[in-house]
Enzyme design. Structure first.
Site, short mmCIF file in Angstrom:
data_model
loop_
_atom_site.label_atom_id
_atom_site.label_comp_id
_atom_site.label_asym_id
_atom_site.label_seq_id
_atom_site.Cartn_x
_atom_site.Cartn_y
_atom_site.Cartn_z
N ASP A 1 -4.85 6.59 4.22
CA ASP A 1 -4.89 5.67 3.08
C ASP A 1 -6.00 6.06 2.12
O ASP A 1 -7.10 6.44 2.52
CB ASP A 1 -5.13 4.25 3.61
N GLU B 1 -1.85 9.57 1.41
CA GLU B 1 -1.38 8.59 0.42
C GLU B 1 -2.16 8.81 -0.87
O GLU B 1 -3.37 8.64 -0.91
CB GLU B 1 -1.59 7.16 0.94
N TYR C 1 -2.49 0.05 -12.96
CA TYR C 1 -1.62 1.13 -12.52
C TYR C 1 -0.33 0.64 -11.87
O TYR C 1 0.52 1.44 -11.51
CB TYR C 1 -2.35 2.04 -11.54
#
EC number: 2.4.1.7
Length: 476
Positions: A195, A236, A339
């Site tokens: 992550d 990721e 985003y």
């Protein structure tokens, strides 16, 4: 069980039922042939961010179950776990030991101390260096930490104040990485998702995001640790699609985070031009998404569509989506992330069954292995009740389903048809990851995708009418 070419479900441990036992039973009873793998979002003890501020990784949060429960799910489905390589909770034993003992702690270099990182600048970056950092906050990314002796220091903090960044160059941190990855691999992890991976390496004078060659070296080191177990890492990265391409060329699987917005545009405008181009150029070894536990990413599609088309598609999420409002991406809902847009995918398409099933059919015919988020699995609408109760923007797409509610939802025609599509995708040999692929636009407003098995003996074809939001599937 190791990775196979079947659809992966993304879910929290307590979102399809109350715990891991419920999750296993729900999968076995309702989605046995539709779901081949499960990404169980962070199930470790955590102090915040729905599990993404982990305290430790050696135990399962007792509210969800135990490692035995994880392994039982893994007996029938391949599994993916999260490792937050960039940070750990400020309430973790590692950070608490550092706060108590400061320089005498074995974790004294485990975290990124401004006084050391910016030593050449006197302990704080120049404005030019701050501006260069790829960050989530409008200032230098740090928290002021107070030690037991009353002294304070600035420590690097990219995300929330519960999540303190780890110094990946620290020998103690590297030992922690090895211990954690090994524990996961030994407990049936087929894939370990790294992550916020692109944030992990920091270097003065750079953006501190996807820094090369150090980021590539870190990825290689993580893969090397779990190689003996047959487990793979999945970095990721939410950013420009060329970063995914670069990682793919290094030989790793990647995410396709561009597909969600490209598919929305195709359905909103009845135009497959940009979608078809991406379907052709995207890597074969990828995991495709339409929805995840976060919002629908906008930054990932930059330069795959003109800026004005990206902006128009984002605006149509609000105008054509169901209960998708701009206010949910503001400080009022604890979210200033420009985003992404907070919505379920079903609601982004106006809760339209036909449009939603077509979007999933496109995803299932795309290259790679599809991922389906648990709310999307049940064609879930925006959860405005949870959103308003928590004032947390991302909770609009994080509904908690009870067993009784799941029993009702699976009877909806849209869900029954989605399950049928998933079962076809999982069982037909035409969807070989390394098989043949061709996406064409036979005429304006239409899209065709042709898949063939690696040996050429099986085929399947999707013929989509984007303007009328309908499709047909033919196959050998």
């Amino acid at each position: 069980m190791k990775l196979n070419n079947k659809i992966m479900l993304i879910t929290y441990a307590d979102s399809l039922g109350k715990d891991l036992t419920d999750l296993r039973e729900v999968l076995d009873s309702h989605f046995d042939a539709a779901v081949g793998g499960v990404h169980i979002l962070p199930f470790f003890p955590s102090s915040g961010d729905r599990g993404f501020a982990p305290l430790r990784y050696d135990v399962v949060d007792e509210a969800f179950g135990s490692w035995d429960d994880i392994r039982r799910i893994g007996e029938r489905r391949y599994l993916m776990f999260d490792f937050m390589i960039n940070h750990i909770s400020r309430h973790s034993p590692y950070f608490e030991d550092f706060m108590a003992k400061r320089d005498a702690s074995e974790f004294a270099d485990f975290f990124i101390r401004y006084k050391d990182f910016w030593a050449a600048e006197g302990g704080f970056p120049t404005q030019e260096q701050v501006d260069a950092i790829y960050k989530r906050k409008p200032r230098a990314p740090y928290v002021d930490a107070t030690f037991a002796d009353g002294s304070t220091e600035k420590l690097w903090c990219t995300f929330g104040e519960e999540q303190i960044d780890i110094n990946v160059r620290s020998e103690r941190a590297q030992r922690f990485f090895a211990e954690t990855l090994t524990t996961m691999a030994e407990n049936n992890a087929s894939i370990i998702r790294l992550d916020a991976f692109a944030y992990a390496v920091k270097k003065p004078g750079t953006s501190c995001f996807f820094v090369q060659p150090e980021t590539g070296e870190l990825l290689e080191a993580m893969q090397r640790i779990i190689e003996p177990y047959g487990t793979m890492v999945l970095p990721e990265i939410h950013e420009h699609y060329t970063m995914q391409m670069r990682v793919s060329k290094m030989g790793y699987w990647v995410y396709d985070f561009a597909l969600p917005v490209l598919t929305l545009h195709a359905l909103y405008d009845g135009d497959a031009t940009y979608l078809q181009r991406w379907l052709e150029m995207s890597p074969a070894h990828q995991f495709t998404t339409l929805d995840t536990h976060d919002g629908i990413g906008i930054v990932d599609v930059r330069d795959l569509m003109p800026d004005d088309v990206v902006d128009a598609t984002k605006e149509k999420m609000f105008s054509e989506g169901a209960n998708v409002k701009k206010v949910y991406n503001t400080e009022a809902y604890h979210n200033l992330d420009v985003y992404q847009v907070n919505t379920t995918y079903y609601s982004a398409l106006g809760n339209d069954d036909d449009a939603y099933l077509l979007a999933r059919a496109i995803q299932f015919f795309a290259k790679g292995v599809p991922m389906v988020y648990y709310v999307g699995l049940l064609a879930g609408k925006n959860d405005l009740e949870l959103l308003e109760a928590t004032k947390e923007g991302r909770n609009i797409n994080r509904h908690y389903y009870s067993r009784e509610e799941i029993d009702r939802e699976v009877e909806r025609p849209v869900v029954r048809e989605l399950i049928r599509l998933m079962e076809l995708r999982n069982s037909h040999p035409a969807f070989d990851v390394d098989g043949g692929f061709e996406a064409t636009i036979p005429e304006e407003g239409r899209l065709s995708i042709h898949r063939t098995s690696a040996d050429g003996g099986a085929w399947a074809q999707l013929d989509a009418d984007l303007a009328h939001r309908c499709f047909g599937i033919s196959h050998s």
